[in-house]
Design a protein around this motif. Structure first.
Motif, short mmCIF file in Angstrom:
data_model
loop_
_atom_site.label_atom_id
_atom_site.label_comp_id
_atom_site.label_asym_id
_atom_site.label_seq_id
_atom_site.Cartn_x
_atom_site.Cartn_y
_atom_site.Cartn_z
N PRO A 38 33.85 43.64 50.69
CA PRO A 38 33.39 42.67 51.54
C PRO A 38 32.97 41.72 50.95
O PRO A 38 31.25 42.24 50.44
CB PRO A 38 33.07 42.36 53.02
CG PRO A 38 33.09 43.99 53.53
CD PRO A 38 33.66 44.88 51.69
N ILE A 39 33.27 40.10 50.52
CA ILE A 39 31.47 39.02 50.14
C ILE A 39 30.21 38.78 50.93
O ILE A 39 31.08 38.72 51.68
CB ILE A 39 32.64 38.05 49.38
CG1 ILE A 39 33.35 38.90 48.15
CG2 ILE A 39 31.60 37.49 48.75
CD1 ILE A 39 34.48 37.55 47.99
N HIS A 40 29.15 39.50 50.30
CA HIS A 40 28.32 38.75 51.15
C HIS A 40 28.27 37.67 51.39
O HIS A 40 28.72 36.30 50.38
CB HIS A 40 26.64 38.86 50.47
CG HIS A 40 25.74 38.84 51.14
ND1 HIS A 40 25.72 38.89 52.22
CD2 HIS A 40 25.12 38.35 51.05
CE1 HIS A 40 24.35 38.45 52.83
NE2 HIS A 40 23.84 37.87 51.93
N VAL A 41 27.97 36.70 52.79
CA VAL A 41 28.11 35.22 52.48
C VAL A 41 26.40 35.51 53.65
O VAL A 41 26.10 36.16 54.64
CB VAL A 41 29.05 35.39 54.20
CG1 VAL A 41 29.78 34.82 53.72
CG2 VAL A 41 28.96 35.45 55.85
N SER A 42 26.09 33.85 53.53
CA SER A 42 25.29 33.47 54.82
C SER A 42 24.59 32.31 54.80
O SER A 42 25.81 31.98 54.07
CB SER A 42 23.79 34.49 53.86
OG SER A 42 23.61 33.60 52.09
N PRO A 43 24.41 31.76 55.87
CA PRO A 43 24.25 30.33 56.72
C PRO A 43 23.87 29.64 55.36
O PRO A 43 23.45 29.61 54.39
CB PRO A 43 23.10 30.31 57.29
CG PRO A 43 23.19 31.53 57.77
CD PRO A 43 22.78 32.23 57.13
N VAL A 64 39.89 36.16 54.56
CA VAL A 64 39.37 35.71 55.56
C VAL A 64 39.39 37.45 56.99
O VAL A 64 40.66 36.49 57.44
CB VAL A 64 38.45 34.29 56.79
CG1 VAL A 64 37.28 35.10 57.66
CG2 VAL A 64 38.19 33.78 55.26
N LYS A 65 38.93 37.56 57.18
CA LYS A 65 39.36 38.92 58.21
C LYS A 65 38.17 38.50 59.57
O LYS A 65 36.99 38.74 59.24
CB LYS A 65 39.06 39.71 58.14
CG LYS A 65 40.34 40.65 56.44
CD LYS A 65 40.48 42.35 57.30
CE LYS A 65 41.90 43.06 56.04
NZ LYS A 65 41.78 44.18 55.77
N SER A 100 32.72 38.85 64.66
CA SER A 100 32.37 39.14 63.29
C SER A 100 33.18 38.49 62.31
O SER A 100 33.91 38.62 62.82
CB SER A 100 31.96 40.26 63.17
OG SER A 100 32.88 41.88 63.62
N PHE A 101 33.01 38.50 61.46
CA PHE A 101 34.09 38.01 60.26
C PHE A 101 33.78 38.60 58.38
O PHE A 101 33.05 38.93 58.10
CB PHE A 101 34.67 37.25 60.48
CG PHE A 101 33.63 35.76 59.36
CD1 PHE A 101 33.81 35.78 58.15
CD2 PHE A 101 32.53 35.17 60.24
CE1 PHE A 101 33.26 34.79 57.28
CE2 PHE A 101 31.71 34.76 59.49
CZ PHE A 101 31.94 33.82 58.26
#
Length: 210
Positions: A52-57, A91-92, A38-39
């Motif tokens: 956290p900012i939502h990310v998606s493919p 990015v974590k 995860s990140f």
């Protein structure tokens, strides 16, 4: 290829409306091909880390393919320049924290040769992977600039027809046709203003177009 201390952000779109700044992009790194953990992506606003900012493919995972060939992650970010004066992203991962670097897609109003951009009521400065925002007094352009264009590969279409009609008008509008095909040149009236799609001049006109 994996020996890197940052994750690249590809900026697809940067827009300003009033004092609101909106950035659309995706995280790009070959590291994601191998990392299955995860990140989280964070925006650091005025030195303070937010949620956290939502990310998606990203759709760029399917570039020239019906199946995914990459693992890029799209995201959207928006802020108000009256509230956020300094911004950077990080990015974590499970055991690491990486900063970000940038790649700007064509027609983005910030790039290697233009690190400062003013639109509506916002001044944007990009320097060393950080963003600086400030509110400015909105100024109207001295004259309107209109750009006309047609899809690439189409020699003559509605955009060019409208351009040829409109340049006969004396209304103070500065009109330019954006060339996307060499064949279009033969239809352009003499002394008419043209620019090449994606050129530096095209970007400059795009920033000031009405």
């Amino acid at each position: 290829m994996l020996n890197s201390d940052n994750i690249e952000i590809v900026v697809k779109k940067l827009t300003v409306h009033g004092t609101k700044v909106r950035l659309l992009g995706f995280l790009k790194s070959v590291f994601f091909q191998f990392y299955k953990g995860s990140f989280e992506l964070y925006a650091v606003e005025n030195g303070i880390q937010g949620s956290p900012i939502h990310v998606s493919p990203s759709t760029h995972n399917y570039y020239l393919s019906h199946g995914p060939t990459q693992r890029f992650w799209k995201f959207e970010y928006e802020c108000d320049a009256r509230e956020v004066q300094n911004l950077w992203f990080k990015v974590k991962f499970d055991t690491a924290e990486l900063k970000t670097s940038y790649y700007f897609m064509p027609l983005i109003p910030i790039h290697a040769e233009l690190m400062e951009y003013i639109k509506d009521r916002v001044k944007i400065i990009y320097h060393e992977n950080q963003w600086y925002f400030s509110e400015v007094e909105e100024k109207k352009p001295e004259k309107e600039i209109w750009l006309y264009y047609d899809c690439s590969g189409v020699a003559i279409d509605n955009g060019l027809k409208q351009f040829c009609h409109d340049i006969t008008m004396s209304d103070g509008v500065d009109r330019h046709y954006v060339l996307t095909d060499k064949k279009q040149n033969k239809f352009i009236p003499p002394k008419a203003n043209t620019v090449i799609f994606g050129s530096k001049k095209h970007v400059e006109l795009l920033l000031h177009a009405s």
